[in-house]
Design a protein around this motif. Structure first.
Motif, short mmCIF file in Angstrom:
data_model
loop_
_atom_site.label_atom_id
_atom_site.label_comp_id
_atom_site.label_asym_id
_atom_site.label_seq_id
_atom_site.Cartn_x
_atom_site.Cartn_y
_atom_site.Cartn_z
N GLU A 59 -7.78 15.10 1.13
CA GLU A 59 -6.63 15.45 1.96
C GLU A 59 -5.51 16.12 1.36
O GLU A 59 -4.52 16.42 1.97
N HIS A 60 -5.36 16.28 -0.09
CA HIS A 60 -4.28 16.85 -0.63
C HIS A 60 -4.31 18.30 -0.59
O HIS A 60 -3.52 18.81 -1.42
N ASN A 116 -12.24 7.95 1.67
CA ASN A 116 -11.24 8.77 1.02
C ASN A 116 -10.36 7.80 -0.22
O ASN A 116 -9.98 6.97 0.04
N HIS A 129 -8.00 7.54 -3.95
CA HIS A 129 -6.98 8.08 -4.63
C HIS A 129 -7.09 7.60 -6.26
O HIS A 129 -7.18 6.39 -6.23
N HIS A 132 -7.91 5.21 1.42
CA HIS A 132 -8.15 5.07 2.75
C HIS A 132 -9.89 4.97 2.82
O HIS A 132 -10.43 5.74 3.36
N ARG A 134 0.88 -1.29 0.05
CA ARG A 134 -0.04 0.18 -0.17
C ARG A 134 0.79 1.37 0.02
O ARG A 134 0.77 2.21 -0.77
#
Ligand code: S2G
Ligand code: ZN
Length: 470
Positions: free
Chosen positions: A428-429, A387, A389, A382, A333
């Protein structure tokens, strides 16, 4: 309108003026510094700062901001430069304010369990300082070795343990910030309870340098977790994620619940010569970490594994038998991001409510395959906090520029779908530059109008990280 050479000479004159006004301030106009400090991890925008400065104290930052306000000089705060949305990119003659020289651990108080640090301290150094005190700083992610705590606060960084400990926001007990007016704010002073009006600390957290420069952070450290077990499970499909998540979180205290597809595994194994994590090739995988204080904890999680295996949600799985094996499982991961970096991936970092994850993921995957069958898309993230990506790998033959414009068309499709699920276009970015034009998919007109008013109050001269977020 000045030509680039004229503006260049202006900048040099201006930097000379800065040197005269603040003779002790470290300044660099070195070409490599301009390039390296003028950007973050993104590679879509050419860095062109006028210079880089390295203040060593809040007082120096304050003098610098006051000078910049008088001179109408734009400032870009820069921490570990691990950002993924262009939030620390200086592309238009801004002065980069690097926190690299503000690396002091200022104090630790055992009764409060509070660690007070300068903003340039790396996340890894915060982890180490917490361990030294027999405590734990829970926010963690792959770039923690180089990311700085000031930048983590500015983007409200999340990482792998949000499920159990929350984001950076939940760890911050106090902040020192220099706003765009040059004022110093010491916010919340480490208090747990403080019901005295608007909590400006939380306005600064996630503001991405657009309201002020974070110079010091006070963090609440926590008791270290008990021994942690790691399980990597191979699933038959995306639709199995939620039943597995529910079975596992009923069976014990999860500290992480991550997800990634087979395509991610192939990239990590190819980049690092690893063997596949399981004997069977699976459609997708979850990696979960749980508190394993007693044998009963392990037995309950194994019972959950048996349950989801029998129910047909899981094909195969492995439970770590040692810390080193747990670390080996995490690699599948944690190493995804770095394994694909050579393909200049276009990153979408989105979130929806947990209850919608499966449906959202399935509908988005279908949309992307329909609209862009030629694109290689990697999904990971996540799942435990909703979340995801979505990384689109640049086709080897395609230039970064062409790929970026292709990907932006795909992004319209992705964010349209995020809006349909009332999700976030940046989990989160942060928004930075790269996500700014799509902010309306997640924030209403009324909210964005208030953003402008807030910006006007904290940065009336518009010198703080202009062009980012709003
Ligand atoms: C992750 C790290 C950055 C990326 O791996 O959870 O947040 O590559 C990401 O998206
Ligand atoms: Zn992430």
């Amino acid at each position: 309108m000045t030509t680039s050479s004229q503006s260049k000479s202006n900048f040099n004159t201006r930097v000379k003026d800065l040197q005269n006004q603040l003779p002790d301030l470290l300044i660099s106009e070195d070409v490599d510094d301009l390039k390296n400090y003028g950007r973050d991890w993104t590679r879509f925008i050419e860095p062109k700062p006028c210079a880089v400065v390295f203040p060593r104290s809040t007082e120096e930052v304050q003098s610098l901001v006051r000078w910049a306000k008088d001179k109408q000089q734009a400032l870009v705060p820069s921490g570990g430069r691990t950002g993924l949305s262009g939030g620390a990119v200086a592309a238009d003659g801004e002065l980069v304010v690097s926190l690299d020289k503000m690396r002091n651990i200022i104090s630790f108080n055992a009764d409060d369990r509070l660690l007070h640090v300068q903003a340039g301290v790396t996340t890894a150094a915060v982890h180490a300082a917490a361990v030294e005190q027999g405590l734990f700083y829970p926010v963690d992610f792959a770039s923690s070795g180089s990311s700085q705590i000031g930048g983590n606060v500015a983007t409200n960084a999340g990482g792998i343990r949000v499920l159990r400990y929350g984001l950076t926001r939940e760890q911050v007990r106090g902040l020192t910030v220099v706003t765009g007016t040059g004022e110093r704010l010491d916010l919340n002073q480490g208090l747990i309870k403080n019901a005295t009006g608007y909590d400006l600390r939380h306005l600064m957290i996630g503001s991405e340098g657009t309201l002020g420069i974070i110079t010091e952070v006070t963090l609440a450290l926590v008791s270290p977790p008990p021994p942690l077990g790691v399980m990597l499970l191979g699933l038959t499909g995306i639709g199995d994620i939620m039943p597995v998540f529910n079975a596992c979180r009923h069976a014990g205290r999860l500290t992480a619940f991550e997800f990634f597809t087979q395509a991610c595994v192939e990239q990590v194994c190819a980049a690092h010569g690893l063997k596949a994590p399981l004997d069977e090739v699976c459609d997708c995988y979850v990696l979960l970490e749980f508190e394993q204080a007693t044998e009963a904890d392990e037995a309950q999680m194994l019972a959950a594994f048996e349950q989801v295996l029998e129910a047909g949600y899981v094909i195969d799985g492995v439970l770590s038998q040692s810390d080193s094996q747990a670390e080996e499982l995490w690699r599948y991961r944690e190493w995804i991001s770095e394994s694909i970096s050579h393909r200049t991936p276009y990153k979408n970092d989105v979130s929806v409510r947990i209850a919608q994850v499966t449906e959202f993921l399935q509908s988005l995957d279908q949309l992307v395959t329909e609209h862009y069958p030629e694109f290689e898309v990697l999904w990971y993230g996540h799942i435990g906090d909703g979340n995801l990506h979505m990384n689109v790998l640049r086709p080897e033959a395609m230039s970064v520029h062409d790929f970026h414009s292709h990907s932006e068309r795909l992004t319209d499709v992705v964010y349209g779908e995020v809006a349909r699920y009332k999700g976030s276009i940046s989990a989160e970015h942060g928004v930075g530059i790269l996500k700014k034009d799509w902010l309306h998919h997640s924030r209403s007109d009324a909210e964005r109008a208030l953003f402008m008013h807030i910006k006007q109050v904290f940065d009336p001269s518009g010198i703080m990280n202009p062009g980012k977020v709003i």
